[in-house]
Write a protein that holds these residues in place. Sequence first.
Motif, PDB file in Angstrom:
ATOM      1  N   HIS A 199      -4.465   1.082   6.244  1.00 47.88           N
ATOM      2  CA  HIS A 199      -3.407   1.339   5.273  1.00 47.88           C
ATOM      3  C   HIS A 199      -2.770   0.213   4.982  1.00 47.88           C
ATOM      4  O   HIS A 199      -1.886   0.116   4.119  1.00 47.88           O
ATOM      5  N   GLU A 200      -3.197  -1.067   5.447  1.00 45.40           N
ATOM      6  CA  GLU A 200      -2.379  -2.366   5.130  1.00 45.40           C
ATOM      7  C   GLU A 200      -3.224  -3.227   4.511  1.00 45.40           C
ATOM      8  O   GLU A 200      -4.316  -3.679   4.645  1.00 45.40           O
ATOM      9  N   MET A 201      -2.537  -3.436   3.250  1.00 47.24           N
ATOM     10  CA  MET A 201      -3.394  -4.468   2.330  1.00 47.24           C
ATOM     11  C   MET A 201      -3.656  -5.973   3.041  1.00 47.24           C
ATOM     12  O   MET A 201      -4.742  -6.676   2.623  1.00 47.24           O
ATOM     13  N   HIS A 202      -2.892  -6.196   3.951  1.00 49.98           N
ATOM     14  CA  HIS A 202      -2.834  -7.663   4.610  1.00 49.98           C
ATOM     15  C   HIS A 202      -4.114  -7.628   5.644  1.00 49.98           C
ATOM     16  O   HIS A 202      -4.743  -8.857   5.357  1.00 49.98           O
ATOM     17  N   VAL A 203      -4.788  -6.664   5.898  1.00 51.51           N
ATOM     18  CA  VAL A 203      -5.919  -6.730   6.647  1.00 51.51           C
ATOM     19  C   VAL A 203      -7.025  -6.779   5.657  1.00 51.51           C
ATOM     20  O   VAL A 203      -8.016  -7.752   5.897  1.00 51.51           O
ATOM     21  N   ILE A 204      -7.072  -6.163   4.553  1.00 54.03           N
ATOM     22  CA  ILE A 204      -7.940  -6.189   3.535  1.00 54.03           C
ATOM     23  C   ILE A 204      -8.178  -7.686   3.033  1.00 54.03           C
ATOM     24  O   ILE A 204      -9.021  -8.644   3.018  1.00 54.03           O
ATOM     25  N   ASP A 227     -12.026  -9.585  -6.931  1.00 53.25           N
ATOM     26  CA  ASP A 227     -12.082  -8.666  -8.040  1.00 53.25           C
ATOM     27  C   ASP A 227     -10.836  -7.786  -8.147  1.00 53.25           C
ATOM     28  O   ASP A 227     -10.164  -7.362  -8.936  1.00 53.25           O
ATOM     29  N   VAL A 228     -10.669  -7.171  -6.981  1.00 54.42           N
ATOM     30  CA  VAL A 228      -9.894  -5.806  -6.929  1.00 54.42           C
ATOM     31  C   VAL A 228      -8.462  -6.450  -6.973  1.00 54.42           C
ATOM     32  O   VAL A 228      -7.506  -5.786  -7.320  1.00 54.42           O
ATOM     33  N   PHE A 229      -8.092  -7.625  -6.102  1.00 55.82           N
ATOM     34  CA  PHE A 229      -6.778  -8.188  -6.210  1.00 55.82           C
ATOM     35  C   PHE A 229      -6.395  -8.786  -7.753  1.00 55.82           C
ATOM     36  O   PHE A 229      -5.458  -8.873  -7.677  1.00 55.82           O
ATOM     37  N   THR A 230      -7.390  -9.344  -8.458  1.00 56.99           N
ATOM     38  CA  THR A 230      -7.103  -9.974  -9.513  1.00 56.99           C
ATOM     39  C   THR A 230      -7.097  -8.929 -10.649  1.00 56.99           C
ATOM     40  O   THR A 230      -6.325  -9.352 -11.682  1.00 56.99           O
ATOM     41  N   SER A 231      -7.756  -8.125 -10.566  1.00 58.18           N
ATOM     42  CA  SER A 231      -7.703  -6.710 -11.730  1.00 58.18           C
ATOM     43  C   SER A 231      -7.804  -5.495 -11.286  1.00 58.18           C
ATOM     44  O   SER A 231      -8.663  -4.788 -11.429  1.00 58.18           O
ATOM     45  N   PRO A 232      -6.608  -4.977 -10.421  1.00 58.58           N
ATOM     46  CA  PRO A 232      -6.438  -3.753  -9.901  1.00 58.58           C
ATOM     47  C   PRO A 232      -6.618  -2.713 -11.209  1.00 58.58           C
ATOM     48  O   PRO A 232      -5.693  -2.969 -12.011  1.00 58.58           O
ATOM     49  N   LYS A 233      -7.253  -1.961 -11.525  1.00 60.97           N
ATOM     50  CA  LYS A 233      -7.237  -0.733 -12.354  1.00 60.97           C
ATOM     51  C   LYS A 233      -6.648   0.380 -12.104  1.00 60.97           C
ATOM     52  O   LYS A 233      -5.779   0.998 -12.991  1.00 60.97           O
ATOM     53  N   HIS A 234      -6.830   1.133 -11.076  1.00 55.61           N
ATOM     54  CA  HIS A 234      -6.413   2.380 -10.534  1.00 55.61           C
ATOM     55  C   HIS A 234      -4.785   2.261 -10.135  1.00 55.61           C
ATOM     56  O   HIS A 234      -4.555   0.883  -9.509  1.00 55.61           O
ATOM     57  N   LEU A 235      -3.804   3.037 -10.087  1.00 53.33           N
ATOM     58  CA  LEU A 235      -2.550   3.124 -10.166  1.00 53.33           C
ATOM     59  C   LEU A 235      -2.494   2.777  -8.390  1.00 53.33           C
ATOM     60  O   LEU A 235      -1.465   1.908  -7.955  1.00 53.33           O
ATOM     61  N   THR A 236      -3.254   3.561  -7.773  1.00 53.06           N
ATOM     62  CA  THR A 236      -3.120   3.357  -6.121  1.00 53.06           C
ATOM     63  C   THR A 236      -3.430   1.925  -5.849  1.00 53.06           C
ATOM     64  O   THR A 236      -2.681   1.247  -4.929  1.00 53.06           O
ATOM     65  N   THR A 237      -4.505   1.447  -6.554  1.00 49.41           N
ATOM     66  CA  THR A 237      -4.929  -0.089  -6.152  1.00 49.41           C
ATOM     67  C   THR A 237      -3.872  -1.027  -6.373  1.00 49.41           C
ATOM     68  O   THR A 237      -3.334  -1.927  -5.952  1.00 49.41           O
ATOM     69  N   GLN A 238      -3.154  -0.671  -7.744  1.00 51.37           N
ATOM     70  CA  GLN A 238      -1.833  -1.596  -8.211  1.00 51.37           C
ATOM     71  C   GLN A 238      -0.929  -1.435  -7.154  1.00 51.37           C
ATOM     72  O   GLN A 238      -0.197  -2.568  -6.780  1.00 51.37           O
ATOM     73  N   PHE A 240      -0.895  -1.061  -3.923  1.00 55.84           N
ATOM     74  CA  PHE A 240      -1.315  -1.935  -2.767  1.00 55.84           C
ATOM     75  C   PHE A 240      -1.141  -3.265  -3.150  1.00 55.84           C
ATOM     76  O   PHE A 240      -0.823  -3.998  -2.184  1.00 55.84           O
ATOM     77  N   VAL A 241      -1.700  -3.852  -4.124  1.00 51.20           N
ATOM     78  CA  VAL A 241      -1.803  -5.221  -4.692  1.00 51.20           C
ATOM     79  C   VAL A 241      -0.207  -5.740  -4.704  1.00 51.20           C
ATOM     80  O   VAL A 241       0.285  -6.744  -4.237  1.00 51.20           O
ATOM     81  N   ASN A 242       0.512  -4.686  -5.370  1.00 54.02           N
ATOM     82  CA  ASN A 242       2.102  -5.171  -5.759  1.00 54.02           C
ATOM     83  C   ASN A 242       2.797  -5.318  -4.173  1.00 54.02           C
ATOM     84  O   ASN A 242       3.784  -5.890  -4.156  1.00 54.02           O
ATOM     85  N   SER A 243       2.235  -4.660  -3.289  1.00 52.74           N
ATOM     86  CA  SER A 243       2.734  -4.733  -1.797  1.00 52.74           C
ATOM     87  C   SER A 243       2.555  -6.104  -1.381  1.00 52.74           C
ATOM     88  O   SER A 243       3.433  -6.552  -0.557  1.00 52.74           O
ATOM     89  N   ILE A 244       1.510  -6.798  -1.842  1.00 52.76           N
ATOM     90  CA  ILE A 244       1.573  -8.170  -1.340  1.00 52.76           C
ATOM     91  C   ILE A 244       2.347  -9.427  -2.365  1.00 52.76           C
ATOM     92  O   ILE A 244       3.081 -10.173  -2.153  1.00 52.76           O
ATOM     93  N   PHE A 245       2.069  -8.845  -3.481  1.00 57.90           N
ATOM     94  CA  PHE A 245       2.869  -9.381  -4.811  1.00 57.90           C
ATOM     95  C   PHE A 245       4.003  -8.838  -5.455  1.00 57.90           C
ATOM     96  O   PHE A 245       3.590  -8.119  -6.453  1.00 57.90           O
ATOM     97  N   ASN A 246       5.269  -8.971  -4.766  1.00 63.14           N
ATOM     98  CA  ASN A 246       6.167  -7.771  -5.510  1.00 63.14           C
ATOM     99  C   ASN A 246       6.726  -8.719  -6.524  1.00 63.14           C
ATOM    100  O   ASN A 246       7.784  -9.652  -6.202  1.00 63.14           O
ATOM    101  N   HIS A 247       6.740  -8.352  -7.812  1.00 60.12           N
ATOM    102  CA  HIS A 247       7.439  -9.075  -8.823  1.00 60.12           C
ATOM    103  C   HIS A 247       8.325  -8.163  -9.686  1.00 60.12           C
ATOM    104  O   HIS A 247       8.608  -8.320 -10.731  1.00 60.12           O
ATOM    105  N   GLN A 248       9.071  -6.972  -8.820  1.00 60.85           N
ATOM    106  CA  GLN A 248      10.002  -6.468  -9.406  1.00 60.85           C
ATOM    107  C   GLN A 248      11.243  -7.522  -9.929  1.00 60.85           C
ATOM    108  O   GLN A 248      11.801  -8.357  -8.975  1.00 60.85           O
ATOM    109  N   LEU A 249      11.845  -7.278 -11.273  1.00 57.17           N
ATOM    110  CA  LEU A 249      12.891  -7.874 -11.735  1.00 57.17           C
ATOM    111  C   LEU A 249      14.005  -7.013 -12.023  1.00 57.17           C
ATOM    112  O   LEU A 249      13.593  -5.751 -12.487  1.00 57.17           O
ATOM    113  N   SER A 250      15.170  -7.463 -12.191  1.00 61.77           N
ATOM    114  CA  SER A 250      16.462  -6.243 -12.443  1.00 61.77           C
ATOM    115  C   SER A 250      16.330  -6.289 -13.968  1.00 61.77           C
ATOM    116  O   SER A 250      16.176  -7.097 -14.746  1.00 61.77           O
ATOM    117  N   ASN A 251      16.716  -5.173 -14.403  1.00 63.51           N
ATOM    118  CA  ASN A 251      16.663  -4.743 -15.905  1.00 63.51           C
ATOM    119  C   ASN A 251      17.766  -5.938 -16.487  1.00 63.51           C
ATOM    120  O   ASN A 251      17.459  -6.204 -17.598  1.00 63.51           O
TER     121      ASN A 251
END
Length: 345
Positions: A199-204, A227-238, A240-251
């Motif tokens: 369940h850990e994206m770090h392992v993948i 391919d999955v890291f660069t172009s995640p299509k499903h919401l669940t995949t996104q 997991f990828v965002n858990s590695i690259f968290n780009h949240q910005l304040s409104n």
Amino acid sequence: MIKISNLSKTFQAKKGTIEALRDVSLEVKKGEIFGVIGYSGAGKSTLIRSVNLLEKPTSGTVSIDGTDITSLSKGELLKARRKIGMIFQGFNLLKTATVYDNIAIPLKLTGVPKEEIDERVNRYLNIVGLADKVDAYPAQLSGGQKQRVAIARALAHEPEVLLSDEATSALDPDTTDAILDLLLKINQELGITILLITHEMHVIQRICDGVAVMENGEIVEQGTTLDVFTSPKHLTTQKFVNSIFNHQLSNDLIDTLRNTGEIISLKFIDHSSQEPALAVVAKKFDVYPNILSGNITQLKSQPFGSLLVHFKGEENEVQKAIHYLQNQGIQTDEVIKHGNNKRIS
């Protein structure tokens, strides 16, 4: 090497039928490390236990090196399992047996001669880095050392396939990395095909060549790790990828920036991650790039970077800069355009 075709598994419970697996299909090539990732309850443990028929599927087939193991007799399956090693989250070591005996006893039960047992135990303890712990008991070992013993025990049967059922989830981050490095070494030096669930994206990210994403008993996305890291299509995949690259910005920050330019997500793959592309853009075009967040990491052997950049400037100049970056092999995705109210999620 491993071919899973239309695999389904249902359980009968008091509240009705539970579909743990739904028409799952995937292939793992010989010599590959393939990861299956999903949240709790996704069905990944049922899937990996179905590969060696510890869990008998309701329908579908599992083939190992061309042999359909779902059609084997009990005796044939017992022989086939000797070529399929497995390591577990809980180690499953005998508490009253030494490290040596934890590896030797299963070999004795399968009829391996005593001289060969001794040779195998010492060889694989040396591979996992525990040659000096041969007479120790599990209670005297750390969690990482216990997992190394479990790996040596699986390797002692000299399998062609190694299954890993959340083998690092009970370990601290440093020990996890050490075990992942060991699995990578085993794959490269012994040529063993590895199928793991996590369940850990770090392992993948760290060791896998390919990945499948599971949700509600189904595979919702699969492909190469890159391919999955660069172009995640499903919401669940996104997620997991965002858990590695968290780009949240304040409104508030988005409101400040959106009227002066565009916010672009940039993905650098392999050699493109080493080029000073943003510095060149600032010189060639009338734009001012400002990195808002980002990270450069390693996907097994390939560097991969993800940046969120604000391009301050007129829209036509920003578009010229984006086209330039695309021509340099950098993947670009518009997140916020001039005056756009879209939020970053």
